[in-house]
Design a protein around this motif. Structure first.
Motif, short mmCIF file in Angstrom:
data_model
loop_
_atom_site.label_atom_id
_atom_site.label_comp_id
_atom_site.label_asym_id
_atom_site.label_seq_id
_atom_site.Cartn_x
_atom_site.Cartn_y
_atom_site.Cartn_z
N ASP A 6 -5.43 3.17 -0.65
CA ASP A 6 -6.20 2.28 0.10
C ASP A 6 -7.32 1.76 -0.63
O ASP A 6 -7.59 0.50 -0.92
CB ASP A 6 -6.75 2.80 1.30
CG ASP A 6 -5.70 3.12 2.46
OD1 ASP A 6 -4.55 2.71 2.47
OD2 ASP A 6 -5.86 4.03 3.18
N ILE A 7 -7.72 2.69 -1.45
CA ILE A 7 -8.92 2.42 -2.59
C ILE A 7 -8.46 1.76 -3.59
O ILE A 7 -9.21 0.80 -4.18
CB ILE A 7 -9.57 3.79 -2.75
CG1 ILE A 7 -10.36 4.39 -1.61
CG2 ILE A 7 -10.64 3.44 -3.96
CD1 ILE A 7 -10.57 5.89 -1.83
N LEU A 8 -7.58 2.07 -4.18
CA LEU A 8 -7.14 1.78 -5.66
C LEU A 8 -6.35 0.30 -5.71
O LEU A 8 -6.10 -0.41 -6.66
CB LEU A 8 -6.39 2.71 -6.28
CG LEU A 8 -7.13 3.94 -6.57
CD1 LEU A 8 -6.52 4.90 -7.31
CD2 LEU A 8 -8.32 3.65 -7.64
N PHE A 9 -5.66 0.12 -4.54
CA PHE A 9 -4.84 -1.29 -4.59
C PHE A 9 -5.93 -2.67 -4.80
O PHE A 9 -5.24 -3.32 -5.31
CB PHE A 9 -4.28 -1.37 -3.01
CG PHE A 9 -5.15 -2.33 -2.11
CD1 PHE A 9 -4.76 -3.59 -1.84
CD2 PHE A 9 -6.08 -1.62 -1.27
CE1 PHE A 9 -5.53 -4.43 -1.11
CE2 PHE A 9 -6.73 -2.52 -0.38
CZ PHE A 9 -6.57 -3.89 -0.45
N LEU A 48 0.72 -1.36 0.01
CA LEU A 48 0.00 0.05 -0.03
C LEU A 48 0.93 1.32 -0.08
O LEU A 48 0.65 2.12 -0.75
CB LEU A 48 -0.92 0.02 1.19
CG LEU A 48 -2.44 -0.64 1.08
CD1 LEU A 48 -2.87 -0.59 2.59
CD2 LEU A 48 -3.18 -0.52 0.01
N ASN A 49 1.92 1.24 0.76
CA ASN A 49 2.83 2.27 0.99
C ASN A 49 3.73 2.47 -0.23
O ASN A 49 4.00 3.65 -0.56
CB ASN A 49 3.61 2.15 2.32
CG ASN A 49 2.53 2.29 3.41
OD1 ASN A 49 1.67 2.99 3.68
ND2 ASN A 49 2.70 1.45 4.38
N GLN A 50 4.04 1.52 -0.82
CA GLN A 50 4.66 1.43 -2.16
C GLN A 50 3.94 2.27 -3.27
O GLN A 50 4.48 2.79 -4.16
CB GLN A 50 5.17 0.18 -2.63
CG GLN A 50 6.52 -0.43 -1.40
CD GLN A 50 7.14 -1.60 -2.07
OE1 GLN A 50 7.84 -1.54 -3.14
NE2 GLN A 50 6.84 -2.76 -1.33
N LEU A 51 2.68 1.80 -3.25
CA LEU A 51 1.67 2.54 -4.22
C LEU A 51 1.81 3.92 -4.18
O LEU A 51 1.61 4.69 -5.08
CB LEU A 51 0.40 1.97 -4.31
CG LEU A 51 0.28 0.62 -4.87
CD1 LEU A 51 -0.97 -0.05 -4.48
CD2 LEU A 51 0.40 0.45 -6.32
N MET A 52 2.01 4.41 -2.86
CA MET A 52 1.97 6.03 -2.81
C MET A 52 3.13 6.92 -3.53
O MET A 52 2.65 8.03 -3.83
CB MET A 52 2.25 6.36 -1.26
CG MET A 52 0.99 6.26 -0.20
SD MET A 52 1.10 6.99 1.26
CE MET A 52 1.39 8.69 0.74
#
Length: 350
Positions: free
Chosen positions: A158-161, A111-115
Motif C-alpha cells: 500500500d505504501i510503496l505502490f 497492489l496485490n501483485q506487488l505483494m
C-alpha cells in the motif's frame, strides 16, 4: 518498541522543518480498514493530520483497505456502507479530492501483485514477530490465517505502490513502517534502486479514550461516531457506566467511565479533563453526561452539517472514489511495470 518510538519522536522537529521547506518532496500514504463508522478518535488521531498535511501541499493518498477487513473477520458484510460513510466523513472534515487521492484497496489489483515479490523479501519469523499480527491473532481466538500473517506486507505494498515516503502512524504501528523500510531496502539491494525508504511520522495527538475509559474503538462499541445524530450521541453518553460518587474527578484507573467522559468533553471544548472535572464539581454523573453531550454535539455540529449536504448528492461518493481509484490504478500499474523490469521480467509488460 519504546526505543524506536523515542528515536522517532526525537526526529520529528527536523522532519517537520523539512516538510515545511519542501512539502512537494513528500508523498503520504495513510488510511484505515473500513470495519465500522469513523469516530472522534479517527478525527483527532488521524483525519485532522491528513487535512493539515494536505494544506501544507504534501501529496496525500488515503486508502480504504477493504480487502484487509477479512484479515481477522469471517465476512465483509457492510463494508460498502462503511467505505461510503468514511468518504463522507473525509470530505466533511476537509479532505479535498482534488489534492488528496481517496481510493479502495480492492479497486487496485496491482497492489496485490506487488505483494508476491515483496513476500520473497521477508521471512516467516519476521512476520510472526510483528506486534499487530500477534495482537490481532490473540484477539481473534482462532488459527492464524495466511492473510493476517502477511498483513504487514499488504501494508508495505500500500505504501510503496505510490512511492510513498512519509507515513503518519501511532506508536503501535511503527513496526509496519519499519518492515516496509526493510522490504524497500532489500528490493533496492537485490534489483536496483526503485523504492524510497519511507519515514514514520508521529504526532503529539494523545490516545483518545472511549466512553468507558478504554481506547476508543469500533469493536468495543465505546465510540462517538462522526455520523451519529445529536440524539444518538446523547443516548450513547447516557448509557455510559459511571459510579455513585457525586464528586467528579479524573482518575482513569479507578473511575474509567467518568474519566472517559471527562476526556471526551475536554477534547471537544479544548480544555483538560481536570478542568472539566472542576467545572462539574459535586454535581454528579448526570451533570457530567449532560456537559459531555452538549460539548460533543456543539463540536460536531459543523461536521454533521457539511456531511449532510455532501450526502444529499447521490453521486458524490462514487465520483470521489472513481477518480481516486483511477489515479491509484495508474500509479500502481506503473510501479508494477517498473518492478517487473527490475526483476528481469519485462516481457510480462509486453
Amino acid at each position: 518498541m519504546t526505543d524506536s518510538y523515542t528515536a522517532t519522536r526525537h526526529r520529528m522537529p527536523d522532519l517537520e522543518r523539512r516538510i515545511a521547506d519542501d512539502p512537494a518532496g513528500f508523498r503520504v500514504l495513510t488510511g484505515e480498514r473500513p470495519t465500522g463508522r469513523l469516530h472522534l478518535g479517527h478525527l483527532f488521531g488521524t483525519i485532522r493530520e491528513r487535512v493539515r498535511l494536505q494544506s501544507l501541499g504534501v501529496e496525500t493518498f488515503v486508502i480504504l483497505a477493504d480487502y484487509q477487513v477479512i484479515t481477522d473477520r469471517d465476512t465483509a458484510a457492510n463494508v460498502g456502507d462503511h467505505v461510503r460513510g468514511a468518504v463522507l466523513d473525509y470530505l466533511a472534515a476537509g479532505l479535498d479530492p482534488e489534492r488528496t487521492t481517496i481510493f479502495a484497496h480492492s479497486a487496485v489489483p496491482a497492489l496485490n501483485q506487488l505483494m508476491l515479490p515483496f513476500l520473497s523479501l521477508v521471512s516467516e519469523a519476521e512476520l510472526h514477530r510483528n506486534p499487530t499480527v500477534k495482537a490481532e491473532h490473540a484477539a481473534s481466538g482462532r488459527a492464524l490465517s495466511g492473510l493476517l500473517l502477511s498483513y504487514p506486507v499488504h501494508q508495505a505494498a500500500d505504501i510503496l505502490f505510490c512511492k510513498g515516503n512519509l507515513v503518519p502512524v501511532g506508536k503501535d504501528n511503527l513496526p509496519h513502517v519499519e518492515i516496509t523500510r526493510t522490504i524497500a531496502r532489500r528490493f533496492n539491494e537485490r534489483y536496483g534502486a526503485t523504492f524510497p525508504e519511507p519515514e514514520a511520522m508521529v504526532t503529539d495527538t494523545p490516545e483518545i479514550p472511549g466512553l468507558d475509559g478504554r481506547k476508543m474503538s469500533k469493536s468495543y462499541g465505546n465510540a462517538i461516531a462522526l455520523s451519529m445524530t445529536e440524539d444518538e450521541t446523547a443516548d450513547a453518553i447516557r448509557r455510559t457506566r459511571t459510579d455513585a460518587d457525586r464528586v467528579i474527578t479524573y482518575d482513569p484507573q479507578r473511575r474509567p467511565g467518568v474519566s472517559g467522559l471527562l476526556s471526551t468533553a475536554a477534547l471537544c471544548v479544548g480544555s483538560s479533563p481536570e478542568s472539566v472535572a472542576e467545572q462539574i464539581g459535586d454535581r454528579g454523573s448526570g451533570a457530567l453526561k449532560a456537559f459531555t453531550t452538549d460539548a460533543v454535539n456543539a463540536f460536531l455540529a459543523g461536521h454533521r452539517s457539511r456531511r449532510e449536504k455532501i450526502a444529499a448528492d447521490p453521486d458524490a461518493v462514487g465520483q470521489v472514489l472513481g477518480a481516486g481509484n483511477a489515479r491509484a490504478n495508474a500509479l500502481a500499474q506503473g510501479t508494477l511495470a517498473e518492478v517487473r523490469e527490475r526483476m528481469g521480467m519485462g516481457y510480462a509488460n509486453a
